[in-house]
Design an enzyme around this catalytic site. Structure first.
Site, PDB file in Angstrom:
ATOM      1  N   ARG A  46       0.836  -1.208   0.000  1.00 58.01           N
ATOM      2  CA  ARG A  46       0.000   0.000   0.000  1.00 58.01           C
ATOM      3  C   ARG A  46       0.865   1.250   0.000  1.00 58.01           C
ATOM      4  O   ARG A  46       0.470   2.303  -0.487  1.00 58.01           O
ATOM      5  CB  ARG A  46      -0.978   0.005   1.189  1.00 58.01           C
ATOM      6  N   TYR A  98     -16.284  15.360 -16.406  1.00 62.09           N
ATOM      7  CA  TYR A  98     -16.696  13.960 -16.246  1.00 62.09           C
ATOM      8  C   TYR A  98     -17.738  13.835 -15.121  1.00 62.09           C
ATOM      9  O   TYR A  98     -17.592  14.442 -14.052  1.00 62.09           O
ATOM     10  CB  TYR A  98     -15.443  13.136 -15.918  1.00 62.09           C
ATOM     11  N   ASP A 170      -7.691  17.309 -16.386  1.00 60.47           N
ATOM     12  CA  ASP A 170      -7.978  15.908 -16.695  1.00 60.47           C
ATOM     13  C   ASP A 170      -7.710  15.753 -18.189  1.00 60.47           C
ATOM     14  O   ASP A 170      -8.440  16.280 -19.023  1.00 60.47           O
ATOM     15  CB  ASP A 170      -9.436  15.595 -16.340  1.00 60.47           C
ATOM     16  N   LYS A 195      -8.712   4.232 -19.938  1.00 63.47           N
ATOM     17  CA  LYS A 195      -9.099   4.569 -21.298  1.00 63.47           C
ATOM     18  C   LYS A 195      -7.934   4.337 -22.263  1.00 63.47           C
ATOM     19  O   LYS A 195      -7.486   3.215 -22.394  1.00 63.47           O
ATOM     20  CB  LYS A 195      -9.610   6.019 -21.339  1.00 63.47           C
TER      21      LYS A 195
HETATM   22  C1  LIG Z   1     -13.364   7.549 -17.320  1.00 65.63           C
HETATM   23  C2  LIG Z   1     -12.983   8.919 -16.958  1.00 65.63           C
HETATM   24  C3  LIG Z   1     -12.666   9.250 -15.630  1.00 65.63           C
HETATM   25  C4  LIG Z   1     -12.785   8.266 -14.496  1.00 65.63           C
HETATM   26  O1  LIG Z   1     -11.864   7.230 -14.614  1.00 65.63           O
HETATM   27  P1  LIG Z   1     -12.091   5.789 -13.911  1.00 65.63           P
HETATM   28  O2  LIG Z   1     -10.843   5.064 -14.288  1.00 65.63           O
HETATM   29  O3  LIG Z   1     -13.360   5.222 -14.477  1.00 65.63           O
HETATM   30  O4  LIG Z   1     -12.222   6.024 -12.458  1.00 65.63           O
HETATM   31  C5  LIG Z   1     -12.272  10.555 -15.371  1.00 65.63           C
HETATM   32  N1  LIG Z   1     -12.203  11.477 -16.343  1.00 65.63           N
HETATM   33  C6  LIG Z   1     -12.493  11.190 -17.626  1.00 65.63           C
HETATM   34  C7  LIG Z   1     -12.384  12.252 -18.652  1.00 65.63           C
HETATM   35  C8  LIG Z   1     -12.901   9.910 -17.976  1.00 65.63           C
HETATM   36  O5  LIG Z   1     -13.204   9.641 -19.248  1.00 65.63           O
END
Ligand SMILES: *Cc1c(COP(=O)(O)O)cnc(C)c1O
Length: 379
Positions: A46, A98, A170, A195
């Site tokens: 951790r 998001y 992000d 992603k």
């Molecule tokens: C999918 C996504 C997230 C969240 O990510 P997770 O891995 O599902 O927690 C945050 N920001 C954007 C732009 C996303 O497409």
């Protein structure tokens, strides 16, 4: 070194112990204290794990960042950043961030008194007006989801630096291949590795990059204290995924641009959203801060019936939430990602029952186009 070479060679990927060409999965929760009572690098997973650290160094290299932290999901990455704030602090963020981020910010407000204001992300004046004496953080996501609206990163940075406010981006939709917010002056970059970085729809993982040692410490502490630790297997798969990032994204983005262009002339398609199209509202701004239009195309159909028909009939894209896989993914924001938002708000933000979002994979683009066109019976 160019980025595509860097993806293969720009970080340590050979096991120093055996020469193995992939970093081993150090699938262990605890580490024997070999020189007790002297401390050693690893004690408990951790707090730190070698496989995780190799990936952190690799992803930091791709972002040109001094520091990187991997976390158990994109949302864990976002949480680890927002949880550096205190009760009474204020966040400004775009209307179209998001959905999970919006939910998180609302919860932080309700339970812990971290305040926020949502603004039209395309309008710098609305950001300016929202800033108050307690504002600690400007949170951007460009292109936004699902309408791919564009925020001017350099203008946001300028606004923040004047007032000593942190900027967070992000960057999931563009990845470090096509957009580098840190190089434009942003303090913290967040990735959902779930992603494009992972790229194969088989992991949930997040990443935070920064050049600030203090922020790095705070985020790392949050990971440890809240337990946002990523899995070893996930980190190993992400390390494998990033090696093909350039070949995947080059093919997908080229196809996305072609599809966006062709779809504009298909009967039944009312409007196409793609930052790479010169007709897109934020096109010039986007191409001033990013080297590509991206892999995601959204489009609105003429009717709800036609939209349902498309979602029912397509055979190549999977119909699902998420994006960034080698397979194309067709999402329906109205009842998927944006279902928790009131109908009125969804309509006001342009998320209508006729809107779909396509994350373009690496299939043949003509197959994809014909599949979509035939599904709606368009000419
Ligand atoms: C999918 C996504 C997230 C969240 O990510 P997770 O891995 O599902 O927690 C945050 N920001 C954007 C732009 C996303 O497409």
């Amino acid at each position: 070194m160019e980025f595509d070479t860097k993806l293969i060679h720009g970080y340590k990927y050979v096991d120093p112990v055996t020469g193995a060409t992939s970093i081993p999965k150090y699938q262990a929760s605890t580490f024997q204290q070999l020189n007790f009572p002297n401390n050693q690098s690893y004690s408990y997973s951790r707090f730190g794990n070698p496989t995780v650290e190799y990936l952190e160094n690799a992803l930091a290299a791709l972002e040109n960042a001094k520091y990187g932290v991997c976390l158990s999901s994109g949302i864990a990455a976002i949480s680890s950043v927002l949880l550096t704030l205190h009760s009474g602090d204020h966040i400004v963020l775009g209307n179209n961030v998001y959905g999970g981020t919006k939910q998180l910010v609302e919860e932080l407000n309700e339970r812990y008194g971290v305040n926020f204001t949502c603004v039209d992300e395309t309008n710098i004046d609305s950001w300016k007006k929202a800033i108050n004496s307690r504002t600690k953080l400007l949170y951007i996501e460009t292109p936004s989801n699902p309408l791919l609206s564009i925020t001017d990163i350099k203008e946001i940075v300028k606004l923040a630096k004047d007032k000593k406010i942190l900027t967070v981006a992000d960057n999931t939709f563009m990845t470090p291949y096509y957009q580098n917010p840190l190089s434009l002056g942003v303090d913290i970059v967040i990735q959902s590795c779930t992603k494009f970085l992972g790229g194969h729809s088989d992991i949930i993982l997040g990443f935070v990059a920064t050049n600030d040692s203090q922020l790095y410490q705070l985020i790392q502490n949050n990971r440890k204290e809240f337990g946002f630790t990523p899995g070893v297997e996930e980190c190993w798969l992400c390390m494998r995924g990033i090696k093909t990032l350039a070949v995947r994204l080059e093919k997908s983005s080229k196809s996305a641009e072609k599809l966006a262009t062709l779809l504009q002339n298909v009967d039944g398609v009312k409007k196409v959203y793609y930052p790479g199209l010169s007709t897109h509202d934020g096109h010039d701004t986007h191409l001033s801060q990013s080297s590509n239009g991206g892999m995601v195309v959204s489009f609105e159909l003429e009717s709800e019936g036609l939209t349902k028909q498309l979602l029912k009939n397509v055979t190549i894209p999977i119909v699902a939430v998420s994006l960034g896989g080698v397979e194309s993914i067709l999402s329906y924001p109205w009842s998927m990602s944006h279902a928790c938002i009131s109908e009125e708000e969804r309509l006001a933000m342009g998320v209508t029952p006729n809107l779909v979002r396509l994350s373009v994979g690496v299939e043949n683009v003509n197959d994809l186009f014909l599949d979509i066109k035939n599904s709606i019976g368009g000419k």
